[in-house]
Design an enzyme around this catalytic site. Sequence first.
Site, mmCIF file in Angstrom:
data_model
loop_
_atom_site.group_PDB
_atom_site.id
_atom_site.type_symbol
_atom_site.label_atom_id
_atom_site.label_comp_id
_atom_site.label_asym_id
_atom_site.label_seq_id
_atom_site.Cartn_x
_atom_site.Cartn_y
_atom_site.Cartn_z
ATOM 1 N N LYS A 39 0.830 -1.200 0.000
ATOM 2 C CA LYS A 39 0.000 0.000 0.000
ATOM 3 C C LYS A 39 0.866 1.252 0.000
ATOM 4 C CE LYS A 39 -0.515 0.292 5.032
ATOM 5 N NZ LYS A 39 0.181 1.581 5.184
ATOM 6 N N LYS A 70 0.796 -0.186 9.973
ATOM 7 C CA LYS A 70 1.891 0.362 9.186
ATOM 8 C C LYS A 70 1.631 1.830 8.860
ATOM 9 C CE LYS A 70 4.126 -3.489 9.138
ATOM 10 N NZ LYS A 70 3.469 -4.025 10.318
ATOM 11 N N ASP A 71 2.725 2.569 8.617
ATOM 12 C CA ASP A 71 2.651 4.007 8.393
ATOM 13 C C ASP A 71 1.843 4.342 7.141
ATOM 14 O OD1 ASP A 71 5.409 3.239 9.654
ATOM 15 O OD2 ASP A 71 5.025 5.289 10.295
ATOM 16 N N ARG A 72 1.254 5.531 7.146
ATOM 17 C CA ARG A 72 0.485 5.988 5.984
ATOM 18 C C ARG A 72 1.407 6.477 4.877
ATOM 19 N NH1 ARG A 72 -1.389 10.780 4.032
ATOM 20 N NH2 ARG A 72 -0.677 11.924 5.875
#
Length: 346
Positions: free
Chosen positions: A53, A82-84
């Site tokens: 992503k 998880k980080d954006r």
Amino acid sequence: MLDLPTWQRSLTPTFGVPAPGQYRARPEDFIVDEQLDFTPEEHGEHLWLRLEKRNQTTLDVVKLLGRLCGVTPRDIGYSGMKDRVAVARQWLSVHLPGREAPEDLTATLGTAGVTVLAMARHPRKLKRGVHRTNHFTLRLSGDAVRPNDLLPRWEALCAQGVPNYFGHQRFGAGARNLQRAAAVLAKGWRKRDDRQGMMLSTARSFLFNELLSARLADGNWCQPVAGDTLMLDGTQSVFTIDDVEERLVARAAALDVHPTGVLWGVGGGAGGDAGRYEAQLAARHPALCAGLEQSGVKRGQRALRARLIAPQATFEQESVLLSFALPRGSFATAVIGELIHHPDTA
């Protein structure tokens, strides 16, 4: 009102405050790859998908998968958040008993910026915290990445490990999550007010960081003290010591064991010097500590130090590319904050 302090850093006494730098200028500058130590069994009621992503949170993808597969969010499992602003690869599971995923699932996810890397069946839902490590590939730039400045810092982190702080993202923009947590605990924690336990986690994370910062200030964050609970590197196995022995000091220096700090909750406290740090923490933040105990959350332990796994640094013309893995639950921003000065890691 609780605000985030400037917590101690391990390298500042030796190298001074790092120069300004940048990271995550674009998602491709922050790549995180979640690593499991097992693979799906190719059968079962749960469809596991390994996804990549960009510019989306894990919960964004959970909502998207739920809508596309016609299930609720509780039918979807994931191991870690998880980080954006990143390129993030991780497994998610979808409970689809007796039916297949929509034929156009891969294509539809692709149009939403999510790439399916692998797909397999498994008998069980993917549970939180089952991955072993996260592998990071990070690009840093700015004044701080001059080789003569950054390389000694990087080598020191590789040799001594990294203070295992919870990242600032845990506390929300402007520390709003921390302030909400304090308010929830002040009136008495209730499950209906904190369905996912995020407020408990935020308060415990803050207290842990406070204790770690105190031990950094005293210079014993990576050395055992009397009463410590030590954690074996690469595992969650712990044992408590009454006194400090030379062999334990040597094992800590070799990154084989790590001192731990309390994740505040119900349960017996530490003794000796480790207990003194806990008592000081309770005296500084009595409302948070009492609120956590009243919530019934059980006491836990977290390593004060994280070892960089397979670290590499490649210097380019105006940036440096770092590659390393960290145990699950450890934050790459704790590494970055030792190398560059940036508001998100201050």
